[in-house]
Design a protein around this motif. Structure first.
Motif: not given
Length: 334
Positions: A186-188, A206, A210, A324
């Motif tokens: 994941g990315k923030v 989030a 993802t 995330i």
């Protein structure tokens, strides 16, 4: 093989063993039969909740190791984390386990962060056996992030109940058990929410980010999986995520899209919007869901653990809540 944020594990690391330990509230929950051990009180015979938290981790790891008749010295690496400041319960557990240790903090996404990295170590042939764990303790976490439960402070309906539990898994190059086929990192994502009593709403974007990237990177349709399970969005966050996914053209049915925070407790238990905590997806995933896979009730599953990366300090400074989500796919292979 890497596809943007997604790792494809060509050697198909296997989860050969798991351990799940819970507390008294979990013992009265819907999934009590899927735990290896359940405790009748929050103290676990210790003189602080933080020490009790540490014992949960040690017990879950011990169960996972002993089920496959391994010794602690057979495990090359231990990856784990929790929600307490400086992840001291996990680090102190690592002192007892005496296994080379990598401490992780992904808040409630820690379970799948640890599993993704464990699979990467196995797939790259850096290890033959890796132990990973994630945990939380209701009284210890509530005391740090909100108010001690003894205060009896009221909570809004959007709040969630922190799970008292620890889940652990042993990942290996081969053996009996479900295989880990992919992991999407994941990315923030920060949508500007500041309410610590609405974690599900904060984390939903989030999770959606993802999940969409997972399917886009692999050119797969959601129908590929029997179940797509989020970590602990709860009732409110799950509904938000489901609507966002469908709005973006990803047709996922209500039955197919489940949430660990809604599975673990009974409807009669006063958990507000559902369960949460780093132990939530760990005990439900490594206990109930993998047990169903071993029985053949589920053959393909995507587990997406979500985490809110706030701290008591950031909340006091009125900062927003960055979130995330990490996803790992499990498959029963021939």
């Amino acid at each position: 093989m890497q596809k943007h944020r997604t790792w494809v594990f060509d050697k198909k690391p296997v989860i050969i063993s798991t351990g799940a330990v819970g507390g008294p509230f979990e013992a009265n929950g819907r999934l009590a039969a899927d735990f290896d051990a359940l405790h009748g009180d929050l103290w676990l015979g210790q003189d602080s909740y933080e020490k009790a938290h540490r014992k949960l981790i040690e017990e879950a790891c011990t169960h996972a190791i002993e089920k496959v008749e391994l010794r602690k010295q057979d495990i090359e690496f231990f990856l784990g984390g929790d929600l307490i400041n400086q992840i001291t319960p996990t680090s102190f557990s690592a002192r007892t386990l005496a296994i080379p240790y990598l401490g992780l903090f992904g808040a409630c996404s820690t379970s799948m962060e640890g599993l993704a990295l464990s699979a990467l170590l196995i797939n790259s042939q850096a290890a033959n056996y890796v132990l990973t764990a994630a945990s939380s303790h209701n009284a210890a976490v509530e005391k740090q992030f909100r108010y001690p439960t003894e205060y009896g402070g009221q909570k809004p309906p959007t709040a969630q109940w922190t799970v008292t539990g620890a889940g652990a898994a042993v990942v290996s190059t081969s053996g009996d058990g479900p295989s880990i086929t992919t992991a999407t990192i994941g990315k923030v994502i920060d949508m500007g929410l500041t309410d610590p009593f609405n974690m599900g709403g904060a984390m939903a974007p989030a999770a959606v980010d993802t999940i969409i990237d997972h399917f886009t990177s692999l050119n797969k349709d959601p129908s590929y999986y029997d179940l797509i399970v989020t970590g602990d969005l709860g009732a409110i966050g799950r509904q938000i995520a489901l609507e966002m996914l469908n709005d973006r053209g990803f047709a996922i049915t209500d039955r197919q899209f489940q949430d660990c925070g809604l599975m673990i407790y009974k409807e009669s238990q006063p958990v507000f919007s559902g369960g949460s905590g780093a132990g939530c997806s760990a005990v439900v995933g490594y206990g109930h869901l993998l047990n169903r896979m071993k029985k053949g009730e589920i053959n393909r599953m995507l587990l997406v653990a979500t985490g809110a990366l706030l701290s008591p300090l950031s909340f006091q400074q009125n900062d927003s809540i960055p979130c995330i989500a990490h996803a790992v796919s499990f498959e029963n292979l021939p």
